[in-house]
Design a protein around this motif. Structure first.
Motif, mmCIF file in Angstrom:
data_model
loop_
_atom_site.group_PDB
_atom_site.id
_atom_site.type_symbol
_atom_site.label_atom_id
_atom_site.label_comp_id
_atom_site.label_asym_id
_atom_site.label_seq_id
_atom_site.Cartn_x
_atom_site.Cartn_y
_atom_site.Cartn_z
ATOM 1 N N ILE A 1 3.247 1.377 5.327
ATOM 2 C CA ILE A 1 2.316 2.155 6.160
ATOM 3 C C ILE A 1 0.957 2.285 5.479
ATOM 4 C CG2 ILE A 1 1.866 4.454 7.135
ATOM 5 C CD1 ILE A 1 4.940 4.671 7.518
ATOM 6 N N LYS A 2 0.963 2.658 4.202
ATOM 7 C CA LYS A 2 -0.298 3.016 3.542
ATOM 8 C C LYS A 2 -0.986 1.849 2.841
ATOM 9 C CE LYS A 2 -0.250 7.890 3.351
ATOM 10 N NZ LYS A 2 -0.861 9.022 2.690
ATOM 11 N N HIS A 3 -0.210 0.930 2.293
ATOM 12 C CA HIS A 3 -0.832 -0.144 1.521
ATOM 13 C C HIS A 3 -1.374 -1.200 2.472
ATOM 14 C CE1 HIS A 3 -1.476 -2.755 -1.919
ATOM 15 N NE2 HIS A 3 -1.304 -1.682 -2.658
ATOM 16 N N ASP A 4 -2.538 -1.733 2.140
ATOM 17 C CA ASP A 4 -3.126 -2.654 3.111
ATOM 18 C C ASP A 4 -3.227 -4.084 2.589
ATOM 19 O OD1 ASP A 4 -5.121 -2.404 1.352
ATOM 20 O OD2 ASP A 4 -6.704 -2.014 2.784
ATOM 21 N N SER A 5 -2.291 -4.455 1.721
ATOM 22 C CA SER A 5 -2.289 -5.857 1.297
ATOM 23 C C SER A 5 -1.743 -6.709 2.447
ATOM 24 C CB SER A 5 -1.431 -6.024 0.049
ATOM 25 O OG SER A 5 -0.177 -5.444 0.252
ATOM 26 N N GLY A 6 -1.914 -8.015 2.346
ATOM 27 C CA GLY A 6 -1.474 -8.914 3.418
ATOM 28 C C GLY A 6 0.050 -9.018 3.481
ATOM 29 N N TYR A 7 0.529 -9.700 4.536
ATOM 30 C CA TYR A 7 1.975 -9.816 4.715
ATOM 31 C C TYR A 7 2.640 -10.523 3.544
ATOM 32 C CZ TYR A 7 1.397 -8.280 9.514
ATOM 33 O OH TYR A 7 1.098 -7.536 10.613
ATOM 34 N N SER A 8 1.978 -11.586 3.021
ATOM 35 C CA SER A 8 2.617 -12.347 1.946
ATOM 36 C C SER A 8 2.798 -11.464 0.712
ATOM 37 C CB SER A 8 1.808 -13.594 1.614
ATOM 38 O OG SER A 8 0.517 -13.258 1.226
ATOM 39 N N LYS B 1 3.022 -8.207 0.715
ATOM 40 C CA LYS B 1 4.013 -7.178 1.031
ATOM 41 C C LYS B 1 5.434 -7.743 0.935
ATOM 42 C CE LYS B 1 1.502 -3.745 3.609
ATOM 43 N NZ LYS B 1 0.941 -3.313 4.864
#
Lengths: 231, 480
Positions: free
Chosen positions: A106-113, A115
């Protein structure tokens, strides 16, 4: 619009109190109001945005509260029923993992890869911790970790298909899977892993996948690695 | 359906690229927008994003290194310290969401820097061309300068929102500074007005303004000179403005409008430039209201970002600024306003010189030039940068930036009432100020997470006592 006679300034806001000195504001005649608007422009109000912030914060806090209550209940039940086997530690690790997992997504905004990579790594750590709490044999190393690597390969493949325009973004993740496979082979050599079947399967999938990409899409791979490894 | 839409967008992009297209086409475009709006309503129902950007050849996305300053921002950015600034414009009419979205789409296609996304490499962050759809233009739902969650923003580093007559552009500082942001916003305004008033602006060319530089060089590195005497940023403690804070991440915003000519006359009377006058008055207001005219163990340190472009003949759209600070450390005796203003004046005059800026620039770039530091993995760099930044956060009391005079092209001026700039909070800095002027009106914007407004009150009172008429507007949080 009103006027603060104490501060000697005009206040655009729809209020009776000065935001600076908190004194009661004086009315402004229509002519004066018109002059001020003509000179400095009309008001540009802001919307009330606090509700959105409150909702997100409330949801996360509610989740934390429920998890703490659940863990406290688990500790009590554990101590009353099977005090020799502390399975409440497992539930603690599991709940903490779920909370951090949700928070991260929810909070972290790194990309899908990033994550996916992070979640696979954290899941591996979770499995190993559970295994250590329960004790030998090392089923997490023999089955779970290779399983997570295969899952990672499958997810990379799916994401590469889904986001074909940016498929090369997932190359680094693929490299990570190969590195994990190598680490498992080291653990095998050190005697921590006895069963070799799943290890061979996960290494083969990761290795062949990376090889196919590197050979048939060499230009894109080079470009991506150049970007990623620029110094 | 998707293919149809993509084809339509491609056709539209081709039109934009043929830069000789003049506004005769705009009327036709408006019809197209109406059709697009219909499509968009359908896409809204299905929850999909806005328009897809022109597809690129796979794997051939352009990329670029971050500038020297930008490296820090992704590392330290959090929900609480977003490193996002807002530049807003208030029009004379209510904003049309669909037209604004179309305007943003067209401008991004022409200013490539804003079509980039931030990616993490093994050693450094970098910019990569973003081929995801642009984020939707939406009504304002967050506090000014709120964190830009890149995942939810399709990886773009800017956000455009609107509320009634105001268009807000919020930019993550890693992308560009106030100079780049203001150029981008002005072009959005021009494009929006051309689409909104095609008849009135039919003589205007439907492309970004001539004379705009799309240069995205790293001017820090370009102007780096090896220097043995690097000017290090100070890390000694300064006065920190403490007090009761707003809850739930709310931010207090206060705009003070005054006539530029009156402020200029007041500052001239005291022998100061407008910048020195505003910074000096702020420092004096802190001295009077926060320190109660008493001695302080630490100085009041007001940071002033300096636009380096004029000093180095740069036209880069990327960040290119340096921080200098005006410091005033009061002792036991009581200082008058003039004394404080003179100290601030001397401080700024001494620090804003080519020689000093050279030293600051050299120091900033020297670390980046160090090969040993360059090959450290980004995870370690992030950890180290956070520690270094954390140690220096209490070295500044507040920041006051002046992003200059906004000038619009004559045919567009009548549609625009005012511009605003709002800075988000940083660790250790609970109040910031941003100054700009437009059409003869100076707008001083204070943003603060403190509920107390005594510093702002003193600041405006001091200026008012110099014969400047002031009108104030807030975002309403001070009344809750």
């Amino acid at each position: 619009m009103n006027r603060c006679e104490n501060c000697n300034i005009y206040i655009y806001d729809d209020t009776e109190i000065c935001p600076l000195c908190h004194s009661i504001l004086a009315d402004v005649s229509e002519d004066e109001k018109e002059r001020v608007i003509e000179t400095y422009g009309d008001e540009a109000p802001y919307p009330d945005v606090t509700e959105g912030i409150k909702r997100v914060n409330f949801a996360m806090r509610l989740l934390l509260f429920i998890f703490i209550l659940t863990e406290v209940a688990a500790v009590i039940v554990n101590l009353l029923t099977t005090p020799k086997f502390l399975w409440c530690l497992l539930s603690l690790v599991g709940l903490a993992y779920i909370f951090l997992f949700l928070r991260h997504w929810i909070k972290h905004d790194s990309g899908y890869s990033a994550k996916i990579g992070f979640q696979i790594f954290m899941s591996m750590v979770l499995m190993v911790i559970i295994n250590v709490v329960i004790g030998k044999p090392y089923w997490s190393l023999e089955w779970c970790l290779p399983g997570m690597i295969i899952l990672g390969d499958v997810l990379v493949f799916i994401f590469m298909l889904l986001y074909r325009e940016n498929w090369f973004s997932y190359i680094l993740l693929l490299v990570l899977m190969v590195i994990c496979s190598v680490i498992l082979w080291v653990l095998f050599a050190l005697g921590f892993i006895k069963s070799i079947i799943l290890l061979i399967i996960c290494s083969a999938i990761s290795g062949v996948f990376l090889l196919v990409v590197a050979i048939f899409k060499d230009r894109e791979v080079k470009r991506e690695l150049k970007r990623r490894f620029h110094v | 359906m998707k293919d149809k839409k993509a084809n339509k967008n491609n056709k539209k992009n081709e039109k934009i690229k043929g830069s000789s297209v003049i506004n005769e086409n705009i009327i036709g475009d408006e019809k197209e927008i109406k059709q697009d709006n219909k499509d968009k309503k359908d896409s809204k129902k299905s929850g999909s994003d806005g328009k897809k950007r022109e597809p690129r050849k796979r794997g051939k996305l352009s990329w670029d290194k971050l500038d020297n300053t930008a490296t820090l921002f992704p590392v330290i950015a959090t929900q609480e310290m977003s490193n996002v600034y807002r530049i807003a414009v208030n029009l004379n009419e209510e904003v049309d969401e669909e037209i604004l979205e179309e305007a943003v789409h067209r401008v991004v296609e022409q200013i490539p820097l804003f079509g980039m996304r931030l990616r993490e490499g093994v050693f450094w962050y970098y910019f990569e061309e973003n081929n995801k759809p642009l984020p939707r233009v939406m009504e304002e739902t967050q506090v000014p300068g709120a964190y830009i969650n890149k995942t939810r923003n399709n990886q773009y580093m800017f956000r455009v929102t609107y509320y009634k007559c105001r268009i807000n552009l919020e930019v993550f500082h890693a992308l560009t500074d106030g100079f780049g942001g203001s150029i981008f916003l002005k072009e959005i305004v021009y494009q929006y007005l051309r689409l909104k008033h095609p008849e009135d602006l039919k003589d205007e060319k439907d492309k970004i303004s001539s004379g705009i530089f799309l240069d995205s060089e790293d001017s820090y590195v370009k102007n780096f000179k090896k220097n043995k005497k690097y000017k290090k940023y100070k890390s000694s403690k300064a006065v920190t403005l403490e007090g009761e804070k707003f809850v739930n991440g709310k931010l207090g915003v206060m705009h003070g409008f005054m006539k530029f000519s009156e402020v200029r006359a007041a500052s001239k009377k005291r022998g100061l430039t407008i910048n020195q006058y505003i910074v000096g008055m702020f420092v004096y207001a802190v001295y009077k209201e926060y320190l109660n005219s008493s001695a302080s163990k630490y100085p009041i340190s007001c940071c002033v970002p300096v636009n380096l472009r004029p000093y180095y003949d740069s036209h880069t759209l990327k960040n290119f600024f340096a921080m200098v600070s005006a410091d005033f450390q009061p002792d036991d005796r009581e200082y008058t306003c003039d004394e404080v203003l003179n100290i601030v004046k001397e401080n700024l005059e001494e620090k804003i010189t080519k020689k000093n800026l050279d030293d600051i620039l050299s120091y900033n770039v020297s670390n980046e030039k160090n090969m040993l530091l360059r090959i450290i993995p980004i995870t370690v760099k992030k950890f180290a940068l956070r520690r270094v930044y954390g140690a220096s956060t209490h070295a500044t009391t507040a920041t006051i930036t002046n992003i200059g005079n906004f000038k619009l092209k004559e045919p567009y001026e009548k549609y625009v009432e005012n511009f605003y700039c709002i800075l988000s909070m940083s660790k250790g800095q609970n109040m910031k100020g941003a100054v700009l002027s437009y059409n003869g009106i100076l707008n001083i914007n204070f943003s603060s997470c403190l509920t107390d407004t005594s510093i702002q009150k003193r600041f405006f009172k001091l200026i008012e006592q110099d014969g400047v008429e002031i009108a104030v507007e807030t975002n309403g949080v001070y009344y809750e």
